[in-house]
Write a protein that holds these residues in place. Sequence first.
Motif, short mmCIF file in Angstrom:
data_model
loop_
_atom_site.label_atom_id
_atom_site.label_comp_id
_atom_site.label_asym_id
_atom_site.label_seq_id
_atom_site.Cartn_x
_atom_site.Cartn_y
_atom_site.Cartn_z
N LEU A 182 0.85 -1.18 0.00
CA LEU A 182 0.00 0.00 0.00
C LEU A 182 0.89 1.24 0.00
N ASN A 183 0.40 2.31 -0.54
CA ASN A 183 1.15 3.58 -0.61
C ASN A 183 2.52 3.40 -1.25
N ALA A 184 2.59 2.62 -2.32
CA ALA A 184 3.85 2.40 -3.02
C ALA A 184 4.35 3.68 -3.71
N HIS A 185 3.45 4.60 -3.94
CA HIS A 185 3.76 5.95 -4.44
C HIS A 185 2.88 6.91 -3.65
N SER A 186 2.93 8.16 -4.02
CA SER A 186 2.14 9.17 -3.31
C SER A 186 0.64 8.92 -3.47
N GLU A 187 -0.14 9.73 -2.82
CA GLU A 187 -1.60 9.58 -2.86
C GLU A 187 -2.19 9.77 -4.25
#
Length: 141
Positions: A91-96
């Motif tokens: 989860l949250n592997a990149h920004s929102e």
Amino acid sequence: HEKLDAHASGIFSAAFSYDGSLIATVGYKAVRLWDASDLSTYTLQNPEAHSSIIHSVAFAPDGSSLVTVGSDSALRIWNSSNLSSPLFEKLNAHSEYGILSVTYSPDGSRIVTGGYDRALRIWDTGTDFSSHLFERLEAHS
């Protein structure tokens, strides 16, 4: 061959398995696997694979798994013979803002992701994905 209405909300990405026998498609929340020989029906599906749009899908070189990424910023790896629950998720592997693209390295040992945050990240598939191996911020301006 042609398959109309393969996903109700449109198809955002499609990928062949390396042996050419399967096609994976992704749309709004859903991932489906199709028999590439005739597209008559999907062989497996998960209509709630992500919480929002799935932007990209790729098969591992050995065909045993596939990876999906999307607007929910999650990276999920699935068994290509059972899409009921992910083998792994980050989860949250990149920004929102979400992840736009994903692919495996030719040997399957790494995954590269690119997101709305302009970051390019490389992940080691032999780990728990707690952190990425490499990152390039602002890879595109």
